[in-house]
Design an enzyme around this catalytic site. Structure first.
Site, PDB file in Angstrom:
ATOM      1  N   GLU A   1     -57.830  56.260  99.360  1.00  0.00           N
ATOM      2  CA  GLU A   1     -58.604  56.560  98.152  1.00  0.00           C
ATOM      3  C   GLU A   1     -59.566  57.705  98.486  1.00  0.00           C
ATOM      4  OE1 GLU A   1     -61.265  54.261  94.716  1.00  0.00           O
ATOM      5  OE2 GLU A   1     -61.031  53.364  96.696  1.00  0.00           O
TER       6      GLU A   1
ATOM      7  N   HIS B   1     -54.650  51.816  96.097  1.00  0.00           N
ATOM      8  CA  HIS B   1     -54.773  53.205  95.660  1.00  0.00           C
ATOM      9  C   HIS B   1     -53.737  54.105  96.340  1.00  0.00           C
ATOM     10  CE1 HIS B   1     -58.287  52.492  93.192  1.00  0.00           C
ATOM     11  NE2 HIS B   1     -58.852  51.858  94.206  1.00  0.00           N
TER      12      HIS B   1
END
Length: 504
Positions: free
Chosen positions: A353, A378
């Protein structure tokens, strides 16, 4: 319509024939074969559609063709500016009705609409509020006047304070603004950098903490969260939860065992009231800024909790801004404890992320895979790491893609440029989730499905893409294979009904 396997094989043979025969003039059959080959490779490209699904797909295509021609195209805009446009979209209305399977990446105290919190929590008796030095707010419920809080104004008893006011709208709006990142102002001006938006993001969690950790609110909040996701046609959740101390009005507190058992009891109650809801599992989390000794203690707790609550305790993760936290490798000794002891503790690591390529944090995805993570939270940076990308594909480690979160936290501006668009084009293991919908002015899962379907996929993604994403959310869950089969059968019945009811 999805490409049939025999048709794909014929297309490949045709391509080989062209490429080996030295043909220099492009042939329409060659072009069509290439187009079909690419379509077959995308997420959902191998799904064989029923006649009913093909008819619904034709309707969806017309909707999308109209949507993509609009001057204000929502996926190209910041979500805060696009939200009202999305709400009027016929595609969004259809996605709200669609059974989406599971939401596998949602955080405990950001799952309920902020409007509900303001009206149903801050109006309760014994609720106090103070304002911090940095203009954030804190709350506590107490039977007596609470002790002063460091770096905060004197406590305000909200019930008495509101009773003296002619109009409480401004106060409620101020509280609401402190519990969400959503703003009616220009979001780029309000949040000019990742540092600014992350600071506000973390303050919103601190603001809501005193409300949702009060035992009666904790129970009601979780039930309401399940209700909101269920209303959005989500049948299963995997919730990242800090399992903080929960307190009573007299100040007594409860530990992680009580909290986890309460989650379990409420989930069972909700399922009893909603028989087609499949359930909830909890992923214990800790902030990645803790020191090694604290992390070691939490890993120990996680192993014990999973042993004591095997039905609801799914595994472990670290949370918080990756760019400012310690990399996973820093905690390798603590994270190796379960394997050293022969204890199964699945990991579901936030990793990738970030857009800081080449930093220590940028290696988190590789380290997550070395620790046999079950999924990657993510994974925004994954396309820049071909080795990690190939490993995740081979091992079937899905990315939990949260489109709106990535945009609001300033990793991407235009959803058409999100890295997951390329990953879905090659059917990389992906699930769509909403991360912290309440913080972003969203709810449930439909807004993120809209951004993925319309933004990532463009015209090319179809009903097969949506179907595959929903199936992925069950196949890549922490449920046992047997539980997955039961959940898929339940989902399929809802899916077939959805398709039948929406053929115009």
């Amino acid at each position: 319509m999805a490409v049939q396997p025999q048709h794909l094989q014929a297309a490949v043979c045709l391509l080989l024939c062209f490429f080996t025969s030295g043909v220099s003039i492009p042939d329409p059959r060659q072009r069509e074969a290439l187009i079909q080959q690419e379509a077959h490779m995308q997420t959902g490209g191998q799904v064989v559609l029923t006649d009913a699904e093909q008819r619904l797909d034709a309707v969806l295509l017309k909707m999308k063709q109209k949507e993509i021609m609009k001057a204000d195209f929502p996926p190209a805009m910041h979500f805060f500016e696009a939200r009202h446009l999305i709400r009027t979209s016929p595609i969004f209305s259809l996605l709200q009705m669609m059974p989406k399977g599971g939401a596998l990446h949602v955080h405990d105290f950001s799952m309920v609409d902020v409007e509900w919190v303001v009206k149903n929590v801050t109006y309760r008796p014994h609720c106090y509020m103070c304002v911090t030095d940095n203009h954030s707010i804190r709350f506590i419920f107490s039977s007596d006047w609470p002790k002063p809080l460091s770096h905060c104004s004197p406590w305000i008893h909200l019930e008495s304070h509101r009773a003296k006011m002619i109009n409480t709208t401004d106060l409620d709006n101020s509280i609401r603004g402190n519990l969400t990142l959503f703003t009616d102002e220009d979001p780029e001006a309000a949040y000019p950098s990742q540092g600014v938006v992350w600071d506000k993001f973390e303050q919103t969690f601190l603001s809501i903490l005193g409300l949702v950790t009060y035992a009666p609110v904790f129970r009601d909040y979780f039930y309401e969260g399940l209700e909101q996701f269920y209303t959005d046609n989500v049948m299963y959740l995997e919730l990242r939860a800090l399992l903080p101390e929960i307190y009573e009005l007299d100040g007594t507190t409860h530990g992680k065992d009580w909290t986890l058992k309460t989650y379990q009891d409420i989930a069972r109650q909700f399922k009893a009231n909603h028989p087609d809801f499949f359930g909830v599992r909890i992923i214990l989390t800790v902030h990645r800024r803790v020191n090694t000794s604290v992390l070691t203690e939490v890993v120990e707790e996680a192993m014990e909790l999973r042993r004591n609550f095997p039905d609801i305790m799914a595994g472990f993760d670290l949370v918080g801004r990756e760019d400012e936290g310690k990399p996973l490798w820093h905690f390798r000794d603590a994270l190796s404890l379960p394997a050293q002891r022969g204890v199964t503790l699945p990991f579901f690591f936030h990793a990738g992320e970030t857009d800081l390529e080449g930093t220590d944090v940028d290696q988190n995805m590789m380290d997550a895979l070395l620790f046999n993570t079950s999924r990657i939270g993510h994974g925004f940076a994954l396309p820049r790491h071909p080795v990690a990308k190939e490993l995740s594909r081979k091992r079937g480690v899905a990315l939990e893609v949260c489109p709106i979160s990535n945009q609001v936290l300033k990793l991407v501006k235009d959803m058409r440029n999100h890295p997951a668009a390329a990953l879905m084009a090659e059917n990389h293991p992906v699930v769509i989730s909403s991360d912290d919908p309440a913080m972003f002015g969203a709810s449930g899962l439909s807004y993120d499905f809209y951004e993925a379907f319309v933004g990532f996929g463009g015209i090319r993604s179809n009903i097969g893409s949506l179907k595959q994403l929903a199936i992925n959310s069950i196949r890549y869950s922490s449920l046992t294979p047997k539980q997955q089969e039961v959940a898929l059968a339940l989902w399929q019945r809802r899916w077939d009904k959805f398709v039948t009811n929406n053929i115009f």
